[in-house]
Structure formats: C-alpha cells, structure tokens
Design a protein around this motif. Structure first.
Motif, PDB file in Angstrom:
ATOM      1  N   ASP A  23     131.475 140.990  67.576  1.00  0.00           N
ATOM      2  CA  ASP A  23     132.101 141.149  66.523  1.00  0.00           C
ATOM      3  C   ASP A  23     133.646 140.483  66.634  1.00  0.00           C
ATOM      4  N   THR A  39     132.528 146.717  62.393  1.00  0.00           N
ATOM      5  CA  THR A  39     132.992 148.120  61.608  1.00  0.00           C
ATOM      6  C   THR A  39     133.181 149.188  62.830  1.00  0.00           C
ATOM      7  N   GLU A  40     133.290 148.688  64.136  1.00  0.00           N
ATOM      8  CA  GLU A  40     133.468 149.606  65.233  1.00  0.00           C
ATOM      9  C   GLU A  40     134.536 148.845  66.113  1.00  0.00           C
ATOM     10  N   PRO A  96     138.385 147.583  63.644  1.00  0.00           N
ATOM     11  CA  PRO A  96     137.797 146.911  62.726  1.00  0.00           C
ATOM     12  C   PRO A  96     138.692 145.887  61.875  1.00  0.00           C
ATOM     13  N   SER A  97     138.546 144.861  61.430  1.00  0.00           N
ATOM     14  CA  SER A  97     139.480 144.042  60.529  1.00  0.00           C
ATOM     15  C   SER A  97     140.909 143.993  61.018  1.00  0.00           C
TER      16      SER A  97
END
Length: 164
Positions: free
Chosen positions: A28, A51-52, A80-81
């Motif tokens: 990710d 998301t982690e 995340p983000s």
C-alpha cells in the motif's frame, strides 16, 4: 488431549504475537511524487493508500544503478492516507537522461517509476490521483500534500503529417 489443546492455543498466541502485521500491507506504500531538478535537494514523497499504518523503517529509496541508497530512518511509520517526504543528496536522480526511481523493502521492489528525461527545473513527477493515478508532470509541486487538486502541465498535441 488437554495438553494438545493447550499447545495449540499457545502456538496460536505465539504466531499472532510475532507476525509483523505491518508487512502484510507493505504494497500500500507507493511513490507519489518526486522532484528531480530542484533549487536545493531532491525529494521523494511516499503515500500510504491503504487502511493500516505501515512501518517503513529501513526501506530504501534508490535510483537505477546508484551507488548509494537512501535508507528510511528507524521508527518511521506511515499512516493511512499520509504523505512522508524525504530529502537527500543520496537520491542522485538523473536530470537530463533516463533513470528509474525505486522504493525497496529490503530487496523486494515495492514501487518504481522510469522516466526518459527530467521534467525541468522545479517541476515534479507525480501521480495525478494519490497512490494510483497516471504519472504526470507538475509545474507546481505538491510536496507533502495531495496531488488530486493539482493541474498537470499540458502535453504537446501530436501533429499529423500527411504522407507523401
């Protein structure tokens, strides 16, 4: 039978406790934007599209065939983000000829991008949509923030030449 159940519970606990959960989400973390020809030092922006949170301590950022790799400092997590920017003279990205930027987790290649020539002084290469978009050139780099609201530089429209 009772001892076997206790061993299974104990081994399950050990497996859960010792598995590095952050590595499962390593894919990710991607290169989101980078500056090849700056007034100061070159920089690379990473983005976690997952998301982690991922522990990227000890990962490397490198160019194609470079002699020195930039090592991401110990204790570096990317949520995340979240965007993480690293500046270094170790990047040594080619300004006027082709090169490839690589994000490595040990020897595993997590992400890379190849370009034919630098995008110009203080222009950056970046994804037009954070973490997943097409690679474009930005004349106003978005270091440490979203690319989603930026306008890529226009590209030349090919001209059709009639055949003789």
């Amino acid at each position: 039978m009772k001892n076997e159940k206790l061993w299974i519970v104990f081994l399950t606990f050990l497996l859960f406790f010792f598995i590095d959960k952050n590595q499962a989400f390593a894919g990710d973390v991607v290169i989101n934007e980078y500056l090849v020809d700056p007034d100061a030092e070159q920089w690379v922006e990473l983005y976690n599209k997952g998301t982690e949170s991922v522990n990227i301590s000890g990962w490397f950022i490198d160019d194609n065939g470079g002699t020195q790799k930039f090592t991401i400092p110990h204790g570096t997590n990317i949520n995340p983000s979240e965007f993480k920017v690293f500046e270094s003279s170790y990047f040594n990205l080619n300004r006027t000829s082709e090169d490839t930027i690589n994000l490595l987790n040990g020897s595993a290649l997590e992400d890379s991008y190849s370009y034919a020539t630098g995008p110009g002084v203080n222009n950056s290469y970046g994804r037009d949509s954070d973490g997943v978009g097409n690679w474009v050139i930005f004349n106003s780099p978005t270091k440490g923030s979203t690319n989603n609201t930026s306008t890529p530089m226009p590209t030349a429209t090919p001209t059709l030449v009639p055949s003789a």
